[in-house]
Design a protein around this motif. Structure first.
Motif, PDB file in Angstrom:
ATOM      1  N   THR A   1      26.877  48.192  43.017  1.00 23.36           N
ATOM      2  CA  THR A   1      27.921  47.262  42.365  1.00 23.36           C
ATOM      3  C   THR A   1      29.127  47.872  41.490  1.00 23.36           C
ATOM      4  O   THR A   1      29.276  48.276  40.602  1.00 23.36           O
ATOM      5  N   PRO A   2      30.079  48.190  42.385  1.00 18.51           N
ATOM      6  CA  PRO A   2      31.385  48.942  42.042  1.00 18.51           C
ATOM      7  C   PRO A   2      32.020  47.974  41.043  1.00 18.51           C
ATOM      8  O   PRO A   2      31.962  46.737  41.304  1.00 18.51           O
ATOM      9  N   GLU A   3      32.846  48.379  40.055  1.00 20.45           N
ATOM     10  CA  GLU A   3      33.799  47.527  39.209  1.00 20.45           C
ATOM     11  C   GLU A   3      35.068  47.403  39.952  1.00 20.45           C
ATOM     12  O   GLU A   3      35.720  48.499  40.314  1.00 20.45           O
ATOM     13  N   THR A   4      35.460  46.182  40.115  1.00 20.80           N
ATOM     14  CA  THR A   4      36.592  45.884  40.691  1.00 20.80           C
ATOM     15  C   THR A   4      37.588  45.155  39.824  1.00 20.80           C
ATOM     16  O   THR A   4      37.159  44.279  39.010  1.00 20.80           O
ATOM     17  N   THR A   5      39.016  45.581  39.878  1.00 20.93           N
ATOM     18  CA  THR A   5      39.911  45.099  39.039  1.00 20.93           C
ATOM     19  C   THR A   5      40.850  44.441  39.918  1.00 20.93           C
ATOM     20  O   THR A   5      41.534  45.130  40.749  1.00 20.93           O
ATOM     21  N   ARG A   6      41.439  43.090  39.880  1.00 24.40           N
ATOM     22  CA  ARG A   6      42.455  42.788  40.528  1.00 24.40           C
ATOM     23  C   ARG A   6      43.802  43.244  39.738  1.00 24.40           C
ATOM     24  O   ARG A   6      43.751  43.241  38.642  1.00 24.40           O
ATOM     25  N   VAL A   7      44.571  43.742  40.703  1.00 22.02           N
ATOM     26  CA  VAL A   7      46.161  44.060  40.053  1.00 22.02           C
ATOM     27  C   VAL A   7      47.320  43.358  40.610  1.00 22.02           C
ATOM     28  O   VAL A   7      47.121  42.943  41.811  1.00 22.02           O
ATOM     29  N   LEU A   8      48.065  42.767  39.844  1.00 18.71           N
ATOM     30  CA  LEU A   8      49.464  42.316  40.210  1.00 18.71           C
ATOM     31  C   LEU A   8      50.575  43.324  39.758  1.00 18.71           C
ATOM     32  O   LEU A   8      50.539  43.661  38.755  1.00 18.71           O
ATOM     33  N   GLN A   9      51.458  43.329  40.870  1.00 18.10           N
ATOM     34  CA  GLN A   9      52.669  44.212  40.483  1.00 18.10           C
ATOM     35  C   GLN A   9      53.562  43.188  40.413  1.00 18.10           C
ATOM     36  O   GLN A   9      53.810  42.305  41.189  1.00 18.10           O
ATOM     37  N   VAL A  10      54.401  43.201  39.048  1.00 19.03           N
ATOM     38  CA  VAL A  10      55.249  42.035  38.784  1.00 19.03           C
ATOM     39  C   VAL A  10      56.626  42.632  38.323  1.00 19.03           C
ATOM     40  O   VAL A  10      56.771  44.024  38.098  1.00 19.03           O
ATOM     41  N   VAL A  11      57.700  41.591  38.354  1.00 18.63           N
ATOM     42  CA  VAL A  11      59.054  42.084  37.885  1.00 18.63           C
ATOM     43  C   VAL A  11      59.281  41.198  36.821  1.00 18.63           C
ATOM     44  O   VAL A  11      59.172  39.756  37.079  1.00 18.63           O
ATOM     45  N   ILE A  12      59.534  41.806  35.508  1.00 16.20           N
ATOM     46  CA  ILE A  12      59.994  40.691  34.269  1.00 16.20           C
ATOM     47  C   ILE A  12      61.381  41.586  33.762  1.00 16.20           C
ATOM     48  O   ILE A  12      61.572  42.589  33.569  1.00 16.20           O
ATOM     49  N   ALA A  13      62.377  40.584  33.946  1.00 13.12           N
ATOM     50  CA  ALA A  13      63.541  41.204  33.394  1.00 13.12           C
ATOM     51  C   ALA A  13      64.244  42.186  33.923  1.00 13.12           C
ATOM     52  O   ALA A  13      64.646  43.170  33.227  1.00 13.12           O
ATOM     53  N   GLY A  14      63.946  42.394  35.395  1.00 16.08           N
ATOM     54  CA  GLY A  14      64.398  43.392  36.081  1.00 16.08           C
ATOM     55  C   GLY A  14      63.693  44.606  36.025  1.00 16.08           C
ATOM     56  O   GLY A  14      64.167  45.486  36.691  1.00 16.08           O
ATOM     57  N   LYS A  15      62.449  44.515  35.465  1.00 17.30           N
ATOM     58  CA  LYS A  15      61.803  45.928  35.379  1.00 17.30           C
ATOM     59  C   LYS A  15      60.327  45.598  35.819  1.00 17.30           C
ATOM     60  O   LYS A  15      59.817  44.473  35.711  1.00 17.30           O
ATOM     61  N   ALA A  16      59.730  46.658  36.485  1.00 18.91           N
ATOM     62  CA  ALA A  16      58.617  46.659  37.275  1.00 18.91           C
ATOM     63  C   ALA A  16      57.461  46.842  36.284  1.00 18.91           C
ATOM     64  O   ALA A  16      57.384  47.480  35.057  1.00 18.91           O
ATOM     65  N   ALA A  17      56.251  46.122  36.261  1.00 16.89           N
ATOM     66  CA  ALA A  17      55.084  46.048  35.380  1.00 16.89           C
ATOM     67  C   ALA A  17      53.893  45.904  36.251  1.00 16.89           C
ATOM     68  O   ALA A  17      54.052  45.575  37.508  1.00 16.89           O
ATOM     69  N   THR A  18      52.820  45.652  35.441  1.00 16.22           N
ATOM     70  CA  THR A  18      51.613  45.253  36.218  1.00 16.22           C
ATOM     71  C   THR A  18      50.940  44.052  35.317  1.00 16.22           C
ATOM     72  O   THR A  18      51.077  44.128  34.086  1.00 16.22           O
ATOM     73  N   ALA A  19      50.071  43.445  35.970  1.00 18.57           N
ATOM     74  CA  ALA A  19      49.178  42.559  35.298  1.00 18.57           C
ATOM     75  C   ALA A  19      47.630  42.830  35.937  1.00 18.57           C
ATOM     76  O   ALA A  19      47.776  43.018  37.089  1.00 18.57           O
ATOM     77  N   TYR A  20      46.561  42.929  35.185  1.00 17.37           N
ATOM     78  CA  TYR A  20      45.434  43.434  35.965  1.00 17.37           C
ATOM     79  C   TYR A  20      44.007  42.562  35.129  1.00 17.37           C
ATOM     80  O   TYR A  20      44.310  41.930  33.927  1.00 17.37           O
ATOM     81  N   GLY A  21      43.065  42.596  35.876  1.00 19.80           N
ATOM     82  CA  GLY A  21      41.933  41.521  35.206  1.00 19.80           C
ATOM     83  C   GLY A  21      40.664  41.721  36.300  1.00 19.80           C
ATOM     84  O   GLY A  21      40.719  42.150  37.355  1.00 19.80           O
ATOM     85  N   PRO A  22      39.620  41.203  35.722  1.00 19.26           N
ATOM     86  CA  PRO A  22      38.606  41.224  36.599  1.00 19.26           C
ATOM     87  C   PRO A  22      38.699  40.326  37.874  1.00 19.26           C
ATOM     88  O   PRO A  22      38.140  40.467  38.800  1.00 19.26           O
ATOM     89  N   ASP A  23      39.530  39.410  37.661  1.00 18.05           N
ATOM     90  CA  ASP A  23      39.820  38.355  38.309  1.00 18.05           C
ATOM     91  C   ASP A  23      41.248  37.853  38.114  1.00 18.05           C
ATOM     92  O   ASP A  23      41.793  38.056  37.031  1.00 18.05           O
ATOM     93  N   LEU A  24      41.525  36.945  38.961  1.00 21.55           N
ATOM     94  CA  LEU A  24      43.119  36.267  38.593  1.00 21.55           C
ATOM     95  C   LEU A  24      42.955  35.169  37.693  1.00 21.55           C
ATOM     96  O   LEU A  24      44.110  34.538  37.495  1.00 21.55           O
ATOM     97  N   SER A  25      41.954  34.875  36.938  1.00 22.62           N
ATOM     98  CA  SER A  25      41.703  33.849  35.969  1.00 22.62           C
ATOM     99  C   SER A  25      42.165  34.229  34.682  1.00 22.62           C
ATOM    100  O   SER A  25      42.479  33.515  33.729  1.00 22.62           O
ATOM    101  N   ALA A  26      42.125  35.662  34.278  1.00 21.86           N
ATOM    102  CA  ALA A  26      42.534  36.034  33.050  1.00 21.86           C
ATOM    103  C   ALA A  26      42.913  37.430  33.191  1.00 21.86           C
ATOM    104  O   ALA A  26      42.192  38.385  33.633  1.00 21.86           O
ATOM    105  N   LEU A  27      44.417  37.561  32.955  1.00 22.18           N
ATOM    106  CA  LEU A  27      44.892  38.803  33.485  1.00 22.18           C
ATOM    107  C   LEU A  27      45.563  39.652  31.921  1.00 22.18           C
ATOM    108  O   LEU A  27      46.023  38.810  31.343  1.00 22.18           O
ATOM    109  N   ARG A  28      45.542  40.718  32.039  1.00 21.01           N
ATOM    110  CA  ARG A  28      45.970  41.529  30.860  1.00 21.01           C
ATOM    111  C   ARG A  28      47.613  42.149  31.264  1.00 21.01           C
ATOM    112  O   ARG A  28      47.588  42.375  32.379  1.00 21.01           O
TER     113      ARG A  28
END
Length: 176
Positions: free
Chosen positions: A46-73
């Motif tokens: 049972t490996p631990e999986t984390t969903r990752v989104l690469q995002v652009v906010i105000a012209g800067k690259a960042a990420t959002a992540y979480g166990p699934d896409l319903s609750a991202l940090r």
């Protein structure tokens, strides 16, 4: 803020970025989706999986992540997220299907923001990090050339000319 009303995954932008918008014209462009898989030797099946989104906010690259896409940090840069979670990001060849609403949560799980999907399109260009000039100030650029020389001499330190053999450190004050 009320609890998130999260519908199913219905947004598919394929080769384009997905634009999400929140209160006060706050916009987030989702440019890539991926996954971090962390193998735990104590639980090999049972490996631990984390969903990752690469995002652009105000012209800067960042990420959002979480166990699934319903609750991202909120995450930082790609490298810092990989270092924090302990594994590399495996980017999806084609962006995965996204939810109609991105729910950004705190570390405790409390909802911080809900961003609704607006459209698929081209994400804005990401601003590069400022590049520091190498070598410090140039004497020819300074109005007071003697001041630049003093700054360089001070930065070099009093023992700039004295060097120890590799692997040997000299105690402070050993060389006058």
């Amino acid at each position: 803020m009320p609890a998130a009303n999260l519908p199913g995954l219905t947004v598919l932008c394929e080769a384009k970025a997905a634009l999400y918008e929140g209160p006060g014209n706050f916009t987030v462009w989702v440019t890539r989706t991926g996954l971090i898989v962390l193998e735990n030797p104590l639980r090999p099946l049972t490996p631990e999986t984390t969903r990752v989104l690469q995002v652009v906010i105000a012209g800067k690259a960042a990420t959002a992540y979480g166990p699934d896409l319903s609750a991202l940090r909120r995450g930082g840069s790609l490298g810092s997220l990989e270092a924090m979670l302990g594994a590399p990001i495996r980017w999806d060849a084609v962006s995965t299907t996204l939810p109609d609403t991105l729910n950004i949560v705190s570390e405790t799980g409390q909802s911080l923001a809900q961003l609704g999907f607006r459209e698929c399109g081209e994400a804005p260009v990401v601003k590069g990090a400022p590049v520091a000039a190498k070598g410090g100030p140039k004497a020819r650029d300074a109005p007071n050339k003697d001041a630049v020389k003093k700054v360089r001499a001070k930065a070099a330190g009093p023992d700039a000319g004295a060097k120890a053999p590799p692997g040997l450190s000299l105690p402070q004050g050993a060389i006058p």
